[in-house]
Design an enzyme around this catalytic site. Structure first.
Site, PDB file in Angstrom:
ATOM      1  N   GLY A  18       7.311 -14.780  -5.014  1.00  0.00           N
ATOM      2  CA  GLY A  18       6.027 -15.344  -4.613  1.00  0.00           C
ATOM      3  C   GLY A  18       4.889 -14.506  -5.139  1.00  0.00           C
ATOM      4  O   GLY A  18       5.052 -13.316  -5.416  1.00  0.00           O
TER       5      GLY A  18
ATOM      6  N   GLN B  29      -3.856 -11.322  -5.195  1.00  0.00           N
ATOM      7  CA  GLN B  29      -3.155 -10.218  -5.859  1.00  0.00           C
ATOM      8  C   GLN B  29      -3.611 -10.027  -7.297  1.00  0.00           C
ATOM      9  O   GLN B  29      -3.332  -8.989  -7.902  1.00  0.00           O
ATOM     10  CB  GLN B  29      -1.637 -10.448  -5.834  1.00  0.00           C
ATOM     11  CG  GLN B  29      -1.045 -10.321  -4.432  1.00  0.00           C
ATOM     12  CD  GLN B  29       0.456 -10.471  -4.476  1.00  0.00           C
ATOM     13  OE1 GLN B  29       0.965 -11.575  -4.447  1.00  0.00           O
ATOM     14  NE2 GLN B  29       1.161  -9.352  -4.544  1.00  0.00           N
TER      15      GLN B  29
ATOM     16  N   CYS C 268       6.680  -6.087  -2.288  1.00  0.00           N
ATOM     17  CA  CYS C 268       5.452  -6.744  -2.735  1.00  0.00           C
ATOM     18  C   CYS C 268       4.997  -6.128  -4.051  1.00  0.00           C
ATOM     19  O   CYS C 268       5.027  -4.903  -4.198  1.00  0.00           O
ATOM     20  CB  CYS C 268       4.379  -6.564  -1.667  1.00  0.00           C
ATOM     21  SG  CYS C 268       2.815  -7.337  -2.071  1.00  0.00           S
ATOM     22  N   LEU C 269       4.560  -6.974  -4.983  1.00  0.00           N
ATOM     23  CA  LEU C 269       4.055  -6.465  -6.262  1.00  0.00           C
ATOM     24  C   LEU C 269       2.861  -5.533  -6.065  1.00  0.00           C
ATOM     25  O   LEU C 269       2.623  -4.651  -6.886  1.00  0.00           O
ATOM     26  CB  LEU C 269       3.618  -7.643  -7.152  1.00  0.00           C
ATOM     27  CG  LEU C 269       4.710  -8.598  -7.628  1.00  0.00           C
ATOM     28  CD1 LEU C 269       4.073  -9.804  -8.308  1.00  0.00           C
ATOM     29  CD2 LEU C 269       5.684  -7.894  -8.562  1.00  0.00           C
TER      30      LEU C 269
ATOM     31  N   HIS D 234       4.801 -14.160   4.128  1.00  0.00           N
ATOM     32  CA  HIS D 234       4.300 -12.983   3.412  1.00  0.00           C
ATOM     33  C   HIS D 234       3.115 -13.375   2.522  1.00  0.00           C
ATOM     34  O   HIS D 234       2.087 -12.691   2.510  1.00  0.00           O
ATOM     35  CB  HIS D 234       5.455 -12.387   2.590  1.00  0.00           C
ATOM     36  CG  HIS D 234       5.084 -11.249   1.694  1.00  0.00           C
ATOM     37  ND1 HIS D 234       5.577  -9.974   1.865  1.00  0.00           N
ATOM     38  CD2 HIS D 234       4.273 -11.201   0.600  1.00  0.00           C
ATOM     39  CE1 HIS D 234       5.067  -9.184   0.916  1.00  0.00           C
ATOM     40  NE2 HIS D 234       4.282  -9.911   0.132  1.00  0.00           N
ATOM     41  N   GLU D 235       3.258 -14.495   1.793  1.00  0.00           N
ATOM     42  CA  GLU D 235       2.191 -14.899   0.861  1.00  0.00           C
ATOM     43  C   GLU D 235       0.947 -15.394   1.614  1.00  0.00           C
ATOM     44  O   GLU D 235      -0.180 -15.093   1.207  1.00  0.00           O
ATOM     45  CB  GLU D 235       2.688 -15.986  -0.095  1.00  0.00           C
ATOM     46  CG  GLU D 235       3.853 -15.573  -0.989  1.00  0.00           C
ATOM     47  CD  GLU D 235       3.614 -14.287  -1.752  1.00  0.00           C
ATOM     48  OE1 GLU D 235       2.465 -13.969  -2.078  1.00  0.00           O
ATOM     49  OE2 GLU D 235       4.602 -13.573  -2.000  1.00  0.00           O
TER      50      GLU D 235
ATOM     51  N   HIS E 278      -1.242 -12.613   2.559  1.00  0.00           N
ATOM     52  CA  HIS E 278      -2.130 -12.135   1.491  1.00  0.00           C
ATOM     53  C   HIS E 278      -3.467 -12.881   1.528  1.00  0.00           C
ATOM     54  O   HIS E 278      -4.520 -12.303   1.264  1.00  0.00           O
ATOM     55  CB  HIS E 278      -1.494 -12.379   0.114  1.00  0.00           C
ATOM     56  CG  HIS E 278      -0.543 -11.309  -0.327  1.00  0.00           C
ATOM     57  ND1 HIS E 278      -0.927 -10.005  -0.525  1.00  0.00           N
ATOM     58  CD2 HIS E 278       0.778 -11.356  -0.641  1.00  0.00           C
ATOM     59  CE1 HIS E 278       0.125  -9.293  -0.940  1.00  0.00           C
ATOM     60  NE2 HIS E 278       1.174 -10.092  -1.011  1.00  0.00           N
TER      61      HIS E 278
HETATM   62 NI    NI Z   1       3.123  -9.542  -1.579  1.00  0.00          NI
END
Ligand code: NI
Length: 170
Positions: free
Chosen positions: A47, A52, A96-97, A138-139, A142
């Site tokens: 995702g 981000q 997470c990135l 999670h997304e 963000h």
């Molecule tokens: Ni993330």
């Protein structure tokens, strides 16, 4: 198309609440193509959320592979996603990135009901469970300026430094 730079902690833009998308136009499509290319570059995350890459709009791309015990809708572009229902809860590991050095244990709902718009602005509804439901939560976090490290119960026991895998090592 272009691979965009992924913002990492402690970038303040990751803490902002994002705005809904209102224009379903060529600029949105171009951005979605870039976001998808960025998701696939590097570790091919399940995702990615627009903030981000510094675009403070409510846009998520999800692509969770089906697993033996957990169904999945596959590749989804979700605009202005809204979680309508929660059911159950479960502890699970997340990465997470934007938080490249850690993974963490986070409590999430096991099943969710979701409404979102597609890239043409049409409303869609989904029911998700297991890992896909976790990835979606999670997304959506963000989009509200929250990272998984804000959700761990204890930073001492539930955050884990990622192992560095060297060539020839394990
Ligand atoms: Ni993330």
């Amino acid at each position: 198309m272009a691979v965009l730079e992924i913002l990492k902690i402690p970038d303040e833009r990751l803490k902002r609440v994002c705005e809904p998308v209102e224009a379903f136009d060529g600029a949105l499509r171009a951005f979605l193509a870039d976001l998808e290319e960025t998701r696939q570059a590097g570790p091919a995350a399940v995702g990615i959320a627009a903030p981000q890459v510094g675009r403070l709009q409510r846009i998520v791309i999800l692509d969770v592979p089906a697993r033996p015990k957990s169904s999945s809708h596959g590749h989804l572009v979700l605009i202005n996603p809204e979680i309508l229902q929660w059911d159950g809860y479960e502890l699970g590991r997340e990465g997470c990135l934007s938080v490249p050095d850690y993974t963490g244990n986070v409590i999430r709902a096991e099943r969710i009901g979701l409404a979102a718009l597609d890239p043409d602005g049409r409303r869609c509804e989904y029911e998700m469970e297991g890992f896909e439901a976790r990835a979606l939560q999670h997304e959506v976090d963000h989009l509200d300026g929250l990272l998984f490290i804000d959700r761990v119960v204890s930073r001492r026991t539930d955050l884990f430094r990622r192992k560095v895998y060297r060539k020839g090592g394990r």
